[in-house]
Enzyme design. Structure first.
Site, PDB file in Angstrom:
ATOM      1  N   LEU A   1      -8.225  22.772   2.440  1.00 49.25           N
ATOM      2  CA  LEU A   1      -7.326  21.626   2.114  1.00 49.25           C
ATOM      3  C   LEU A   1      -6.886  20.993   3.616  1.00 49.25           C
ATOM      4  O   LEU A   1      -6.462  21.848   4.344  1.00 49.25           O
ATOM      5  CB  LEU A   1      -6.242  22.317   1.365  1.00 49.25           C
ATOM      6  CG  LEU A   1      -6.076  23.087   0.269  1.00 49.25           C
ATOM      7  CD1 LEU A   1      -4.847  23.705  -0.085  1.00 49.25           C
ATOM      8  CD2 LEU A   1      -6.540  21.923  -1.007  1.00 49.25           C
ATOM      9  N   HIS A   2      -7.105  19.522   3.782  1.00 48.85           N
ATOM     10  CA  HIS A   2      -6.883  19.098   4.795  1.00 48.85           C
ATOM     11  C   HIS A   2      -6.229  17.683   4.666  1.00 48.85           C
ATOM     12  O   HIS A   2      -5.594  17.223   5.462  1.00 48.85           O
ATOM     13  CB  HIS A   2      -8.055  18.937   5.662  1.00 48.85           C
ATOM     14  CG  HIS A   2      -9.051  17.973   5.248  1.00 48.85           C
ATOM     15  ND1 HIS A   2      -9.998  18.180   4.189  1.00 48.85           N
ATOM     16  CD2 HIS A   2      -9.405  16.764   5.572  1.00 48.85           C
ATOM     17  CE1 HIS A   2     -10.781  17.365   4.086  1.00 48.85           C
ATOM     18  NE2 HIS A   2     -10.491  16.370   4.876  1.00 48.85           N
TER      19      HIS A   2
END
Length: 371
Positions: free
Chosen positions: A212-213
């Site tokens: 997740l980014h």
């Protein structure tokens, strides 16, 4: 610039970040075998990546870039402008026969603009992808690049359809398949030799891989907190491996959420991994939770379920034919349970995602630049 074989066609391969180099690697190898072509790697320097070490280039079998423009970080306008200025000087010194740009980063649009203004033929590898979300800078880059490029190499039928809908001449469109599958197959032996799950004390097909980014998921403290709570709950049913992106780690620390994850016994937080080690985890996981782009393709190719935490995707074929599923925050736990219950189903193989894309691109280049 070293062009000691003037009879050969000079092909510039533009790369700015680690995924770009992975996309040009199979093409560089395929062109290197041709007696009529000189592949020339231009690294714009747009992204500083800790994983872009000498080992990274060795794994891909690539030499050091032939030219490094040295453009660093900055705003979207700054990066685009700096790449244009630096690359235009290169083009005016010695014009290549073709400029190949890949993906959708700022360097992609910048190199295309610089070449187009000088009348130099340009080809876009991974053309036609659309999320239909213009709040994404990548979408703007994709649209402008595809408008200007002379050759558009698409990975799938939806790419062709998007370009036709936008008024692109059909003769510019060449469906070649997915170049990232070439990279995966080129590195499969090295990937399979890794034993990352063993070192973490995990069993194959008995853990979830999380990445997740994107700002929409990690910049809002409320959303990030909810994601952390959901991951903790899922980790009670199946272990989770979570290589934490620097942006995500910074936000977790600023919002005092690291302890929430560290205290969950089923959650394994790792530093970012290089491609080979990361893909070893993908090969052996039960399913993936991500907001990335490329992983949607690789999981579909491998037949691994993928929950994409985004409202849209520029790779819809991974949903219609692959194993990908768009997932809202409130749906995550339910969707994870469906996969764990073995009800996610198997999708079809995607046409031309076969590890032979580079060869088709080389044939296209030969028809365009001649010999």
């Amino acid at each position: 610039m070293n062009t000691d074989k003037p009879n050969k066609k000079l092909i510039h391969l533009i790369a700015a970040a680690r995924p770009n180099f992975m996309k040009i690697a199979p093409l560089w190898h395929a062109l290197k075998k041709e007696d009529w072509a000189t592949p020339f790697i231009v690294h714009t320097g747009q992204h500083y990546d800790l994983n872009m070490s000498d080992v990274f280039f060795q794994d891909l079998g690539l030499p050091e870039p032939d030219l490094h423009l040295g453009v660093g970080s900055g705003s979207h306008a700054e990066q685009t402008g700096q790449v244009m200025i630096a690359y235009e000087k290169v083009l005016m010194d010695k014009q290549p026969d073709l400029v190949v740009v890949v993906g959708d980063v700022n360097s992609t649009i910048a190199a295309t603009l610089a070449a187009a203004k000088l009348g130099i033929k340009t080809a876009h590898l991974e053309a036609g992808l659309r999320s239909f979300d213009r709040t994404m800078p990548e979408e703007i880059n994709r649209m402008v690049t595809d408008t200007l490029a002379d050759i558009l190499w698409t990975p799938s039928p939806d790419g062709d359809e998007n370009l036709i809908r936008e008024g692109v001449a059909p003769e510019k469109i060449h469906r070649v398949g997915n170049i990232m599958i070439d990279s995966l197959e080129m590195l499969r032996h090295k990937i399979e030799n890794q034993k990352i799950d063993n070192t973490l004390g995990l069993k194959q097909n008995d853990y979830v891989l999380v990445t997740l980014h994107r700002p929409s998921n990690v910049d809002d403290p409320k959303i990030l907190n909810e994601l952390c709570q959901l991951l903790r709950r899922i980790s009670q049913k199946i272990p989770i491996v979570f290589p934490v992106h620097p942006r995500t780690r910074k936000n977790l620390e600023q919002n005092n959420l690291m302890s929430l994850l560290n205290e969950a016994p089923g959650l394994h937080l790792l530093e970012p991994l290089n491609y080979i080690r990361f893909m070893n985890l993908v090969f052996h996981c039960r399913f993936v939770i991500t907001d990335s782009g490329g992983i949607q393709e690789e999981t579909s190719y491998l037949g691994i379920p993928c929950l994409t935490m985004r409202p849209n995707t520029e790779r819809p074929i991974t949903i219609t034919q692959g194993t990908n599923q768009l997932c809202k925050l409130e749906e995550l736990e339910k969707n994870a349970e469906v996969i764990l219950a073995g009800k996610s189903g198997q999708k079809n193989k995607i046409e031309l995602w076969d590890g032979q894309t580079a060869a088709r691109v080389v044939s296209s280049i030969k028809s365009v630049v001649g010999r």
